[in-house]
Write a protein that holds these residues in place. Structure first.
Motif, PDB file in Angstrom:
ATOM      1  N   VAL A 128       0.818  -1.210   0.000  1.00  0.00           N
ATOM      2  CA  VAL A 128       0.000   0.000   0.000  1.00  0.00           C
ATOM      3  C   VAL A 128       0.850   1.257   0.000  1.00  0.00           C
ATOM      4  CG1 VAL A 128      -1.976  -1.108   1.109  1.00  0.00           C
ATOM      5  CG2 VAL A 128      -0.189  -0.060   2.525  1.00  0.00           C
ATOM      6  N   ARG A 129       2.167   1.118   0.187  1.00  0.00           N
ATOM      7  CA  ARG A 129       3.051   2.277   0.334  1.00  0.00           C
ATOM      8  C   ARG A 129       4.074   2.398  -0.785  1.00  0.00           C
ATOM      9  NH1 ARG A 129       4.130  -1.911   3.491  1.00  0.00           N
ATOM     10  NH2 ARG A 129       2.538  -1.280   4.959  1.00  0.00           N
ATOM     11  N   THR A 130       4.027   1.502  -1.758  1.00  0.00           N
ATOM     12  CA  THR A 130       4.992   1.522  -2.853  1.00  0.00           C
ATOM     13  C   THR A 130       4.263   1.422  -4.188  1.00  0.00           C
ATOM     14  OG1 THR A 130       5.284  -0.871  -2.548  1.00  0.00           O
ATOM     15  CG2 THR A 130       6.927   0.582  -1.554  1.00  0.00           C
ATOM     16  N   SER A 131       4.883   1.951  -5.224  1.00  0.00           N
ATOM     17  CA  SER A 131       4.252   1.996  -6.543  1.00  0.00           C
ATOM     18  C   SER A 131       4.360   0.649  -7.256  1.00  0.00           C
ATOM     19  CB  SER A 131       4.904   3.084  -7.400  1.00  0.00           C
ATOM     20  OG  SER A 131       4.734   4.350  -6.810  1.00  0.00           O
ATOM     21  N   PHE A 132       3.317   0.353  -8.031  1.00  0.00           N
ATOM     22  CA  PHE A 132       3.286  -0.892  -8.804  1.00  0.00           C
ATOM     23  C   PHE A 132       2.623  -0.621 -10.149  1.00  0.00           C
ATOM     24  CE2 PHE A 132       1.345  -4.725 -10.428  1.00  0.00           C
ATOM     25  CZ  PHE A 132       2.332  -5.683 -10.254  1.00  0.00           C
ATOM     26  N   ILE A 133       3.280  -1.069 -11.208  1.00  0.00           N
ATOM     27  CA  ILE A 133       2.741  -0.908 -12.564  1.00  0.00           C
ATOM     28  C   ILE A 133       2.884  -2.224 -13.319  1.00  0.00           C
ATOM     29  CG2 ILE A 133       2.973   0.324 -14.764  1.00  0.00           C
ATOM     30  CD1 ILE A 133       4.207   2.663 -13.206  1.00  0.00           C
TER      31      ILE A 133
END
Length: 576
Positions: A102-107
């Motif tokens: 929930v605290r890091t970016s994901f693509i």
């Protein structure tokens, strides 16, 4: 605190985010900086995400940093740009985004989740300035969900009144299922990512109940709009609070399972409660933020622990769980803390201060050396709540103390509180001098006298520890290997005898073992046992002298004949 971004809200710092290779997990960022009046500027990437107290070094994911003027990287997260004679500079960089949390970016090719402190850079000395963000969705993506306000006349372009708002506004881009509803005069939006067997109408009804009960505590809801971004996984959990939004992890097909669903509602209640407690009513160290280094506070036991207390209490007030379920949650926290070896070593204030190096960086010995400021802070909140209800004869509760602190520090003084100031608030409402309470339970490691406070409500703790003749070893084993030791409890048989984490237990009393805990259960508690272990390729023989477990199983029960005063406290506490 909501902001309607008008067309005339022009910012001197603008971002444009594109996704040329989402399948490879990249965000392409263009940053334009205008109104430069220096010979050089420093552009920085934050090193942590507010609400998650760990230095995460987001700049490690940055590559291909280029500027329209001369550039030199001068520290792990800082680029110096030569701007002599220039009023404007354009920067382009890419960010690798492939960490699920929930605290890091994901693509990936299905969507993009942008956790802003890991995506957007800032100009040193210009955090107070507004910024705009334009999103260019990948082909087939048609929705953007964020707490940022849209700018007039521009598709997928958003405005932040300063960088604290920008960094506190996660962005979901993709094909998420979006639904909304109005409650307490606020428009709520829910963005469901990843599918799931959820019932929208049930979610609207149940989340509305939570929002209403929490708003009642503080007397106002400070937003005009609020966004829930929910990431649904095969098995998911966790959440991170923001000023007018939150990101939640959930189990995709768990919404029809009552236990999992109630746990999800507790998570909703927790993160939504943070919009008051932490995001506005906050320790003085937590805002304005220093994005370059740790922001230390001894009060995470209030910021997180009190929120952990209210999340379950709110679901009980909203009748989303029953009273027995709620008391069972309190009971579980009591047993977890009082049976924790770390509770005897680390104080609550130390646990808060050292979250940066301990709570978010656990190792194989953490259970022996640390205490959770969530669980123990929740119990402290419960004790203070019961004390306030008793003192006021049911006319007040911890709600009143929290509302007072919210108005006093956030609304009147527009700043955070100090440890001493919150102690005074609790003393005001309990009517007690809390010097000893703080020395014992907040700054010390004395065992909680929880029975005293439960007694105010006509409840008592009863020891239901089963009598057993089974020997207690004091270890946990690896999930993937029942012969590999993963944790050794302080002062246990294994600890005293010298068994170590990572030891491979090969034999017990000359017999090959494939399941250590199962085979130990069949031993004689009064006899020593011979363990053969493999340690770094060397065989060792260790004699284990068994000793009884000190763990207790405490159960909350009603006293036989509660007084009228006790009944009043219980009824006020549990809204009976």
């Amino acid at each position: 605190m909501g902001l309607n971004a008008k067309a005339e809200n022009v910012a001197n710092i603008a971002f444009e985010v594109s996704f040329t290779e989402p399948q490879a997990h990249y965000a392409d960022v263009k940053m334009t900086i205008d109104n430069i009046n220096k010979n050089d500027i420093l552009v920085k990437m934050p090193v942590w995400a507010p609400g998650s107290y760990l230095i995460r070094e987001f700049s490690k994911n940055v590559e291909s940093f280029k500027a329209s003027s001369g550039v030199e990287k001068i520290s792990k997260n800082t680029w110096k740009i030569n701007t002599k004679g220039k009023k404007s500079v354009t920067i382009n960089y890419r960010v690798y985004c492939f960490e699920v949390s929930v605290r890091t970016s994901f693509i990936d090719d299905s969507h993009a989740f942008l956790s802003p402190t890991g995506i957007f850079m800032y100009v040193d000395g210009r955090l107070a300035e507004p910024a705009t963000v334009s999103i260019n969705p990948f082909k087939g993506w048609d929705k953007v969900s964020t707490g940022l306000e849209k700018t007039d006349g521009k598709s997928f372009t958003y405005y932040a009144k300063n960088f604290d708002w920008l960094f506190d506004s996660p962005i979901e881009v993709g094909t998420q299922d979006v639904f909304d509803f109005d409650v307490v005069g606020v428009k709520y939006e829910v963005a469901m990512v990843g599918g799931g067997n959820y019932d929208k109408e049930r979610l609207k009804t149940d989340i509305s109940k939570i929002i209403e009960k929490e708003t009642d505590i503080f007397g106002e809801n400070p937003n005009k709009r609020y966004v829930f971004i929910v990431h649904n996984y095969l098995s998911g959990g966790g959440g991170l609070e923001h000023l007018n939004s939150t990101v939640l992890g959930a189990t995709r097909d768990g919404y029809q399972n009552e236990k999992i669903y109630k746990s999800f509602l507790g998570l909703v209640a927790h993160e939504h409660f943070h919009l008051w407690n932490v995001k506005r009513l906050r320790p003085i160290a937590l805002g304005p933020f220093n994005y370059d280094e740790e922001n230390y506070t001894t009060n995470l036991w209030i910021a997180e622990g009190f929120t952990a207390y209210y999340d379950n209490l709110i679901t009980e007030r909203a009748k989303l769980i029953n009273t027995d379920e709620y008391l069972d949650m309190i009971q579980q926290d009591i047993n977890a803390i009082e049976n924790s070896q770390g509770n005897k070593v680390q104080s609550l204030s130390d646990a808060s201060f050292d979250a940066w190096i301990k709570y978010y960086r656990p190792n194989e010995n953490s259970g022996n050396t640390t205490v959770s400021y969530y669980n123990k802070g929740s119990l402290i909140a419960c004790m203070l709540d019961l004390a306030i209800i008793k003192k006021s004869e049911g006319k007040q509760s911890l709600d009143d103390a929290m509302r007072y602190a919210y108005n006093e520090f956030y609304k009147k003084k527009n700043r955070g509180y100090t440890d001493a100031e919150m102690k005074l608030v609790f003393e005001k409402y309990t009517g007690e001098n809390l010097d000893t309470f703080y020395a014992d339970y907040i700054n010390g490691t004395k065992s909680l006298d929880f029975n005293k406070y439960l007694g105010y409500a006509g409840l008592t703790l009863v020891d239901r520890t089963p009598i057993t003749k089974q020997p207690y070893l004091g270890i946990t084993v690896s999930k993937s290997n029942k012969n590999e030791i993963a944790f050794v409890s302080r002062n246990s048989s294994a600890w005293d005898s010298g068994l170590n984490v990572n030891d491979q237990v090969l034999a017990i009393n000359g017999q090959r073992t494939t399941d250590v805990l199962k085979d130990v259960a069949n031993l004689d508690i009064n006899k020593d046992a011979e363990f053969v272990v493999g340690r770094d390729g060397i065989l060792k023989t260790i004699i284990v002298k068994f000793k009884p477990s000190t763990s207790k199983n405490m159960v909350i029960q009603e006293v036989e004949k509660p007084t009228d005063a006790q009944k009043t406290v219980l009824e006020k506490w549990l809204s009976l």
